[in-house]
Design an enzyme around this catalytic site. Structure first.
Site, PDB file in Angstrom:
ATOM      1  N   GLY A  23       0.828  -1.207   0.000  1.00 62.31           N
ATOM      2  CA  GLY A  23       0.000   0.000   0.000  1.00 62.31           C
ATOM      3  C   GLY A  23       0.861   1.255   0.000  1.00 62.31           C
ATOM      4  O   GLY A  23       0.569   2.231  -0.694  1.00 62.31           O
ATOM      5  N   ARG A  27       7.294   1.698   1.300  1.00 64.23           N
ATOM      6  CA  ARG A  27       7.599   0.280   1.422  1.00 64.23           C
ATOM      7  C   ARG A  27       8.082  -0.281   0.076  1.00 64.23           C
ATOM      8  O   ARG A  27       8.926  -1.158   0.042  1.00 64.23           O
ATOM      9  CB  ARG A  27       6.368  -0.476   1.905  1.00 64.23           C
ATOM     10  CG  ARG A  27       6.763  -1.635   2.752  1.00 64.23           C
ATOM     11  CD  ARG A  27       5.634  -2.064   3.641  1.00 64.23           C
ATOM     12  NE  ARG A  27       5.862  -1.721   5.015  1.00 64.23           N
ATOM     13  CZ  ARG A  27       4.916  -1.691   5.934  1.00 64.23           C
ATOM     14  NH1 ARG A  27       3.679  -1.952   5.601  1.00 64.23           N
ATOM     15  NH2 ARG A  27       5.207  -1.399   7.174  1.00 64.23           N
ATOM     16  N   ARG A  46       2.371  11.769  -7.986  1.00 66.39           N
ATOM     17  CA  ARG A  46       1.747  11.731  -6.656  1.00 66.39           C
ATOM     18  C   ARG A  46       2.596  11.014  -5.613  1.00 66.39           C
ATOM     19  O   ARG A  46       2.055  10.472  -4.626  1.00 66.39           O
ATOM     20  CB  ARG A  46       0.377  11.032  -6.702  1.00 66.39           C
ATOM     21  CG  ARG A  46      -0.669  11.838  -7.418  1.00 66.39           C
ATOM     22  CD  ARG A  46      -1.966  11.075  -7.545  1.00 66.39           C
ATOM     23  NE  ARG A  46      -2.897  11.890  -8.296  1.00 66.39           N
ATOM     24  CZ  ARG A  46      -3.972  12.495  -7.758  1.00 66.39           C
ATOM     25  NH1 ARG A  46      -4.264  12.332  -6.501  1.00 66.39           N
ATOM     26  NH2 ARG A  46      -4.745  13.224  -8.503  1.00 66.39           N
ATOM     27  N   ARG A  90      -0.502  -8.287  -4.275  1.00 67.06           N
ATOM     28  CA  ARG A  90      -0.559  -7.257  -3.243  1.00 67.06           C
ATOM     29  C   ARG A  90       0.103  -7.801  -1.991  1.00 67.06           C
ATOM     30  O   ARG A  90      -0.091  -8.972  -1.625  1.00 67.06           O
ATOM     31  CB  ARG A  90      -2.029  -6.899  -2.968  1.00 67.06           C
ATOM     32  CG  ARG A  90      -2.273  -6.215  -1.648  1.00 67.06           C
ATOM     33  CD  ARG A  90      -3.650  -5.631  -1.532  1.00 67.06           C
ATOM     34  NE  ARG A  90      -4.105  -5.582  -0.151  1.00 67.06           N
ATOM     35  CZ  ARG A  90      -3.618  -4.777   0.799  1.00 67.06           C
ATOM     36  NH1 ARG A  90      -2.655  -3.920   0.512  1.00 67.06           N
ATOM     37  NH2 ARG A  90      -4.091  -4.812   2.031  1.00 67.06           N
ATOM     38  N   SER A  93      -1.252  -5.279   4.927  1.00 66.57           N
ATOM     39  CA  SER A  93      -1.515  -5.654   6.318  1.00 66.57           C
ATOM     40  C   SER A  93      -3.022  -5.840   6.492  1.00 66.57           C
ATOM     41  O   SER A  93      -3.819  -5.399   5.657  1.00 66.57           O
ATOM     42  CB  SER A  93      -0.990  -4.584   7.275  1.00 66.57           C
ATOM     43  OG  SER A  93      -1.664  -3.374   7.046  1.00 66.57           O
ATOM     44  N   ASP A 208      -3.022  -5.958  13.460  1.00 67.62           N
ATOM     45  CA  ASP A 208      -3.818  -5.645  14.646  1.00 67.62           C
ATOM     46  C   ASP A 208      -4.952  -6.662  14.731  1.00 67.62           C
ATOM     47  O   ASP A 208      -5.212  -7.377  13.772  1.00 67.62           O
ATOM     48  CB  ASP A 208      -4.382  -4.213  14.577  1.00 67.62           C
ATOM     49  CG  ASP A 208      -5.136  -3.953  13.289  1.00 67.62           C
ATOM     50  OD1 ASP A 208      -4.501  -3.566  12.293  1.00 67.62           O
ATOM     51  OD2 ASP A 208      -6.353  -4.173  13.263  1.00 67.62           O
ATOM     52  N   ARG A 221       6.086  -3.515  12.506  1.00 66.86           N
ATOM     53  CA  ARG A 221       5.436  -3.934  11.266  1.00 66.86           C
ATOM     54  C   ARG A 221       6.450  -4.098  10.140  1.00 66.86           C
ATOM     55  O   ARG A 221       6.377  -5.015   9.356  1.00 66.86           O
ATOM     56  CB  ARG A 221       4.366  -2.918  10.852  1.00 66.86           C
ATOM     57  CG  ARG A 221       3.048  -3.139  11.543  1.00 66.86           C
ATOM     58  CD  ARG A 221       1.934  -2.505  10.746  1.00 66.86           C
ATOM     59  NE  ARG A 221       2.025  -1.053  10.698  1.00 66.86           N
ATOM     60  CZ  ARG A 221       1.600  -0.246  11.647  1.00 66.86           C
ATOM     61  NH1 ARG A 221       1.053  -0.736  12.730  1.00 66.86           N
ATOM     62  NH2 ARG A 221       1.701   1.055  11.516  1.00 66.86           N
TER      63      ARG A 221
HETATM   64  N1  HPA Z   1      -9.249  -2.487   9.041  1.00 74.32           N
HETATM   65  C1  HPA Z   1      -9.058  -2.336   7.731  1.00 74.32           C
HETATM   66  N2  HPA Z   1      -7.890  -2.506   7.145  1.00 74.32           N
HETATM   67  C2  HPA Z   1      -6.851  -2.870   7.909  1.00 74.32           C
HETATM   68  C3  HPA Z   1      -6.989  -3.055   9.274  1.00 74.32           C
HETATM   69  C4  HPA Z   1      -8.252  -2.861   9.867  1.00 74.32           C
HETATM   70  O1  HPA Z   1      -8.424  -3.010  11.078  1.00 74.32           O
HETATM   71  N3  HPA Z   1      -5.767  -3.391   9.765  1.00 74.32           N
HETATM   72  C5  HPA Z   1      -4.931  -3.426   8.713  1.00 74.32           C
HETATM   73  N4  HPA Z   1      -5.580  -3.117   7.592  1.00 74.32           N
END
Ligand code: HPA
Length: 236
Positions: A23, A27, A46, A90, A93, A208, A221
């Site tokens: 994303g 990175r 951008r 892709r 996370s 998370d 991370r």
């Molecule tokens: N929500 C949406 N996208 C995410 C989250 C989440 O809690 N954590 C990492 N990407």
């Protein structure tokens, strides 16, 4: 139609047939600096940086996708349709919906459930669940076995909303659709691949948990991300 509105590159040969998409464009730079040789920058528009280089003998491009389905929808469409890209993986996370997923676990997306209208609006599918490409997933599974890195092969929820007012709604989505984790991009990527006859896959690191409310720092991370990047690069 190159250059495109969002990628300024005029020579499409400078983009590899396989693109890894984190994303965050920072990175993409980190992956290029850490793992690739003979690196050339391929986009600056951008600040959505992209780089082409070699992982061993394999030519590969890494480029940021931005966050959310509209953003990855734009970049992956332009790469597939105008730059001759065949495969996009892709690498992102996700938040855990399942109590069986721990922070830093690596998830390989089997399919993505979404309430998003992306695929329908595009005219490609009215389905709410779209699959990842099986042959790409098999290559990723073989690479993970070689590297001895455990993968959880799961359905994920591609959500349009990060901050939800209904904090418990994830439990219904986990139960009803079998989604073990949430992210915000796979569904649009898979829709574009389906629309254009290309291949897409998605690897995620759990950052998370909506179940335990555990979170990770951005430093942690970065390190955990390395495992997932090695799997992705070794699947090429
Ligand atoms: N929500 C949406 N996208 C995410 C989250 C989440 O809690 N954590 C990492 N990407």
């Amino acid at each position: 139609m190159i250059p495109t509105p969002h990628i300024e590159l005029e020579n499409k040969d400078l983009i590899a047939k396989t693109v890894l998409m984190p994303g965050d464009p920072l990175r993409a730079k980190y992956i290029a600096d850490t793992f690739l040789t003979k690196v050339e920058k391929i986009n600056d528009v951008r600040n959505m940086w992209g780089y082409t280089g070699y992982f061993g003998k394999k030519k590969v491009t890494v480029m940021g996708s931005g966050m959310g389905m509209p953003s990855i929808g734009i970049y992956s469409y332009e790469l597939f349709e105008f730059y001759g890209v065949e495969n996009i993986i892709r690498i992102g996370s996700c938040g855990a919906y399942s109590p069986d997923l721990n922070i830093y676990d690596v998830v390989l997306v089997k399919d993505a459930y979404s309430e998003s209208s992306y695929a329908k609006t595009m005219g490609v599918s009215s389905r709410k669940i779209l699959p990842a490409n099986k042959s790409l997933n098999n290559k990723i599974i073989r690479a993970s076995e070689k590297l001895n890195i455990k993968l959880h092969v799961s359905t994920v929820h591609s959500s349009d909303v990060f901050y939800r007012l209904k904090h418990d709604e994830f439990k219904d989505i986990h139960q009803k659709y079998g989604a073990d984790a949430v992210e915000m991009e796979s569904f649009a990527l898979f829709a574009n691949a389906k629309a254009l006859g290309k291949k897409a896959a998605c690897l995620l690191t759990v950052s998370d948990s909506l179940v335990t409310h555990e979170k990770t720092s951005s430093m942690e991370r970065q390190e955990a991300f390395t495992k997932m990047m090695e799997v992705a690069l070794n699947s090429l």
